[in-house]
Design a protein around this motif. Structure first.
Motif, short mmCIF file in Angstrom:
data_model
loop_
_atom_site.label_atom_id
_atom_site.label_comp_id
_atom_site.label_asym_id
_atom_site.label_seq_id
_atom_site.Cartn_x
_atom_site.Cartn_y
_atom_site.Cartn_z
N THR A 33 0.85 -1.20 0.00
CA THR A 33 0.00 0.00 0.00
C THR A 33 0.88 1.25 0.00
O THR A 33 0.65 2.18 -0.77
N ALA A 34 1.88 1.26 0.84
CA ALA A 34 2.80 2.40 0.91
C ALA A 34 3.62 2.54 -0.37
O ALA A 34 3.83 3.65 -0.87
N TYR A 35 4.05 1.42 -0.93
CA TYR A 35 4.87 1.46 -2.14
C TYR A 35 4.10 2.05 -3.32
O TYR A 35 4.65 2.80 -4.13
N LYS A 36 2.81 1.73 -3.41
CA LYS A 36 1.98 2.28 -4.50
C LYS A 36 1.95 3.80 -4.44
O LYS A 36 1.90 4.47 -5.46
N ASP A 46 9.92 2.69 5.40
CA ASP A 46 9.76 3.66 6.49
C ASP A 46 8.31 3.75 6.94
O ASP A 46 8.01 3.81 8.13
N VAL A 47 7.39 3.76 5.98
CA VAL A 47 5.96 3.81 6.30
C VAL A 47 5.57 2.54 7.06
O VAL A 47 4.87 2.61 8.08
N LEU A 48 6.03 1.39 6.59
CA LEU A 48 5.75 0.12 7.26
C LEU A 48 6.19 0.19 8.72
O LEU A 48 5.45 -0.20 9.62
N LEU A 70 -9.60 -5.06 10.17
CA LEU A 70 -8.22 -4.81 10.54
C LEU A 70 -7.38 -4.50 9.30
O LEU A 70 -6.59 -3.55 9.30
N ALA A 71 -7.58 -5.25 8.24
CA ALA A 71 -6.85 -4.99 6.99
C ALA A 71 -7.18 -3.59 6.46
O ALA A 71 -6.29 -2.85 6.05
N ALA A 72 -8.46 -3.23 6.49
CA ALA A 72 -8.87 -1.91 6.02
C ALA A 72 -8.25 -0.81 6.89
O ALA A 72 -7.81 0.22 6.38
N TYR A 73 -8.21 -1.04 8.19
CA TYR A 73 -7.61 -0.08 9.11
C TYR A 73 -6.12 0.10 8.81
O TYR A 73 -5.61 1.22 8.76
N LEU A 74 -5.41 -1.00 8.59
CA LEU A 74 -3.98 -0.92 8.31
C LEU A 74 -3.70 -0.25 6.96
O LEU A 74 -2.74 0.51 6.83
N VAL A 75 -4.56 -0.51 5.98
CA VAL A 75 -4.42 0.17 4.69
C VAL A 75 -4.63 1.67 4.88
O VAL A 75 -3.88 2.49 4.34
N SER A 76 -5.63 2.04 5.65
CA SER A 76 -5.89 3.45 5.92
C SER A 76 -4.70 4.11 6.63
O SER A 76 -4.29 5.22 6.27
N CYS A 77 -4.15 3.43 7.62
CA CYS A 77 -2.97 3.95 8.32
C CYS A 77 -1.79 4.11 7.36
O CYS A 77 -1.06 5.11 7.42
N ARG A 81 0.01 7.68 6.51
CA ARG A 81 1.44 7.90 6.79
C ARG A 81 2.21 8.23 5.50
O ARG A 81 3.08 9.09 5.50
N ALA A 82 1.87 7.55 4.42
CA ALA A 82 2.56 7.79 3.15
C ALA A 82 2.26 9.21 2.65
O ALA A 82 3.17 9.93 2.23
N TYR A 83 1.00 9.62 2.69
CA TYR A 83 0.65 10.96 2.25
C TYR A 83 1.28 12.02 3.16
O TYR A 83 1.72 13.07 2.69
N ASP A 84 1.35 11.75 4.45
CA ASP A 84 2.01 12.68 5.37
C ASP A 84 3.49 12.83 5.00
O ASP A 84 4.03 13.93 4.99
#
Length: 136
Positions: A33-36, A46-48, A70-77, A81-84
Motif C-alpha cells: 500500500t505504501a509502495y503504491k 519507512d511507512v511500514l 483490521l486490513a482496512a484499518y492498516l491500509v488506511s494507516c 502515513r505515506a501521504y504525510d
C-alpha cells in the motif's frame, strides 16, 4: 530485529503472540500500500515501520476480531502515513526553493522548474479537496 523493537513498545506484553501474528499476516499489505503511493522501496519500508510502531503502541485498543476491518484499518494507516511523508517532503522542497537566492540555478534533474512551482501550487489549490489533499 524490528519485530523485537515493536515487541518492546507493545502496550501490553501479554499480546506478544497476537502482535506477531498480525505483523506476519499484514506486513506485505502495509508495504505494498505504501509502495503504491511512495514509489520507492525505502520510503515504503519507512511507512511500514511507522505503521507497526503505532500499532504496537496501541495494540490493546485496536479491534482484531474482524480480519477485513483490521486490513482496512492498516491500509488506511499506511495511506495516511505515506501521504504525510509526501507532504513533508513537498514542504521541505518548497522551503529549499524559497530559501534559494533569486536567480539561483535549478538542478538539472529537477522535475519542475522553479518558475513553475508557484503556478503549480496555485493550480493545486484550485482543485477539489479529494484531489488536492493527497498532492499537498
Amino acid at each position: 530485529m524490528l519485530l523485537s523493537l515493536y515487541l518492546a513498545v507493545l502496550d501490553d506484553q501479554s499480546n506478544e503472540e497476537q502482535f506477531i501474528a498480525v505483523y506476519n499476516t499484514y506486513k506485505r499489505l502495509v508495504y505494498h500500500t505504501a509502495y503504491k503511493i511512495m514509489g520507492d522501496s525505502y520510503l515504503a519500508e519507512d511507512v511500514l515501520q511507522e505503521v507497526f510502531l503505532y500499532v504496537a503502541k496501541n495494540f490493546s485498543k485496536i479491534h482484531r476480531e474482524n480480519c477485513h476491518e483490521l486490513a482496512a484499518y492498516l491500509v488506511s494507516c499506511s495511506r495516511s502515513r505515506a501521504y504525510d511523508m509526501l507532504r513533508n517532503q513537498r514542504e521541505e522542497l518548497l522551503e529549499e526553493v524559497s530559501d534559494a537566492p533569486d536567480g539561483a540555478p535549478v538542478p538539472d534533474d529537477a522535475a519542475v522548474s522553479a518558475d513553475n512551482i508557484e503556478h503549480l501550487t496555485e493550480l493545486i489549490g484550485q482543485m477539489k479537496p479529494m484531489y488536492r489533499d493527497p498532492l499537498r
